[in-house]
Design an enzyme around this catalytic site. Structure first.
Site, short mmCIF file in Angstrom:
data_model
loop_
_atom_site.label_atom_id
_atom_site.label_comp_id
_atom_site.label_asym_id
_atom_site.label_seq_id
_atom_site.Cartn_x
_atom_site.Cartn_y
_atom_site.Cartn_z
N LYS A 115 0.95 -1.23 -0.07
CA LYS A 115 0.01 -0.04 0.07
C LYS A 115 0.85 1.04 -0.34
O LYS A 115 0.54 2.31 -0.58
CB LYS A 115 -0.91 0.09 1.24
CG LYS A 115 -2.00 -1.04 1.24
CD LYS A 115 -2.72 -1.52 2.44
CE LYS A 115 -3.55 -2.56 2.28
NZ LYS A 115 -4.35 -3.07 3.59
N ASP A 121 -11.61 1.54 4.76
CA ASP A 121 -11.66 0.12 4.54
C ASP A 121 -13.32 -0.15 4.64
O ASP A 121 -13.63 -1.30 4.21
CB ASP A 121 -11.09 -0.80 5.51
CG ASP A 121 -9.58 -1.18 5.30
OD1 ASP A 121 -9.34 -1.34 4.11
OD2 ASP A 121 -8.80 -1.48 6.23
N GLN A 148 -4.57 -2.49 9.83
CA GLN A 148 -3.97 -3.85 9.24
C GLN A 148 -4.60 -4.91 9.88
O GLN A 148 -4.14 -4.88 11.01
CB GLN A 148 -2.65 -3.67 8.79
CG GLN A 148 -2.28 -4.90 7.83
CD GLN A 148 -2.81 -4.99 6.47
OE1 GLN A 148 -2.96 -3.84 5.82
NE2 GLN A 148 -3.28 -6.02 6.07
#
Lengths: 298, 298
Positions: free
Chosen positions: B64, B131, B108
């Protein structure tokens, strides 16, 4: 109080079909709810918020209040004027959230257009959300986490379970994708390990899909839409529709006259999912009440 | 920076199949993202929270960060020790939520067992939740309301749309029911007016159902599970699996060798959904950034 019939069910001339009687199951559940209330040692209190003068809302609220009386649950109806401001409603909900005498809160929907329904529903504390419609409870349903399940899907599952109809591994086809019923029911059935198909107005080859179901759940709000062309022998059919026909009789989404000679199991309208929804709502109230007491859940 | 291939795709000997190249589409989307960043006039900043020393998490985060560099987006990796307390993480997230230099936040996953993942995810402000996994964004997905859609489902939809594959009215079968992929994808496809079937490990007659699909989306995390027995000619197959075979080659949930002579459209692994997930994540960052500026959405 005299022993009166609490729920209404039409009489059918039944041939090969089996009627899944929400009336009978709800009567049994009612006794269980009464016993659970007695065991609590106090009357839980349900706060019902109603806004405006819609006749249907008033009727639904009255039904809940009447049922609560039977099972020993207290209710208070907070009735607001049609023109109530969002701020006023939010303030009221904030008070109910912290009021220890209030065990559960429901806001009767629909609300007038000038109010942000989602914002108001989300103002209900998760631990008092008896309808299971806050973001946190919807997310729990999505996650198969132990939250409050909306009353209609819960009532459908209870009805199936009461008739020992297996859900796990079965193909459940849900017709209709409302927030309150279609989508919630689909997620609940998925959580129960069913294979779930969600159909709606844009679905092609609908009858092929509905006929592939082991359990068909119809919640489209179109009276008598489902005829024998959509159903095959051996299926379980759950009718969540509720409407009135031209003779003002209450009818569902299934055309009963068209399917009455089929070899199916079916929940009637009235007397099927309706009573189950009422008992499920109060089971939810008991669930949140017991949870807030630190007792065992469900 | 030299023009290097940003994504990896294996080479196939293709017969009748059409490859849905996530690599090609992601390359195009990357140019669009670059242009959108340039138009913003500043570099949006993505805060990436990483906990512990999992090699896979580190690798995903690095990917990312690397991609962000290419498109002109700033990142900051907040790396916490494996033993970080929930309180410490929540405090950090609260700071990022109010820090005007932080446009988006991702945590994460997976987190170490001692941390309450749901609580931590829900501590991200909705308007910085890139997300799309907070309760409020999951509820928006459920409601077909305009929220942040998790990157993998969004990437799948973008891939289909880029190849002009219709979704509305089509029968989409989703195999797997994870929070991140299966269930989110099912709701997204439903919102796009597909008829959606959700299958999983308890599904009976699986191959009959998968063969009834117009679009089959496989996200079960079982390498090469889907052979030609589960697929029929004319279908679109989206492979969300990612694993390594005995020779350490990256493979998906579809057994490519078994289906390679079929007349299907298929997204390969690697080079299919993977690159789309990366671009979708940064499209989400742009979405929340533009939204917070009061600009037009999407």
């Amino acid at each position: 109080m005299a022993q009166t019939k609490r729920f209404t069910q039409v009489n059918y001339s039944i041939n090969n079909m089996e009627i899944l009687s929400g009336v009978e199951i709800a009567e049994k559940r009612t006794e269980v709810i009464k016993a659970a209330v007695a065991e609590l040692g106090f009357s839980p209190m349900l706060m019902i918020v109603r806004v405006g003068e819609r006749a249907d809302s008033k009727s639904y609220v009255n039904r809940k209040v009447g049922y609560a009386t039977i099972v020993g649950i207290e209710t208070e109806v907070a009735h607001f004027h049609e023109s109530v401001s969002e701020e006023e409603l939010l303030e009221a909900l904030a008070r109910y959230n912290v009021n220890q005498n209030v065990n559960g809160i429901i806001v009767q929907l629909p609300l007038p257009k000038h109010l942000n329904t989602k914002k108001i529903i989300n103002a209900i504390a998760e631990h008092k959300d008896v309808d299971g419609l806050t973001d946190s409870n919807i997310s729990k349903l999505f996650d198969n986490d132990e939250g409050v399940v909306p009353a209609t899907p819960k009532g459908i599952l209870t009805l199936l379970q009461s008739y020992k109809i297996a859900v796990s591994g079965e193909h459940v086809v849900v017709l209709g994708r409302s927030r309150l019923v279609g989508k919630s029911t689909a997620l609940l059935m998925l959580n129960q390990n069913a294979t779930v198909t969600m159909c709606h107005s844009k679905t092609e080859n609908l009858s092929t899909i509905t006929k592939s179901a082991d359990i068909l759940i119809v919640a489209i709000g179109q009276q008598k839409f489902i005829t024998n062309e959509y159903i095959k022998d051996g299926q379980v059919v759950i009718d969540v529709g509720i409407g009135a026909d031209l003779e003002s009789r209450i009818v569902g989404d299934v055309d009963f006259s068209s399917v009455k000679n089929m070899n199916i199991k079916i929940s009637p309208v009235p007397g099927g999912v309706g009573p189950m929804t009422v008992t499920s709502l109060f089971e939810n109230l008991l669930f949140v009440t017991q949870k807030s007491l630190g007792g065992t859940d469900k």
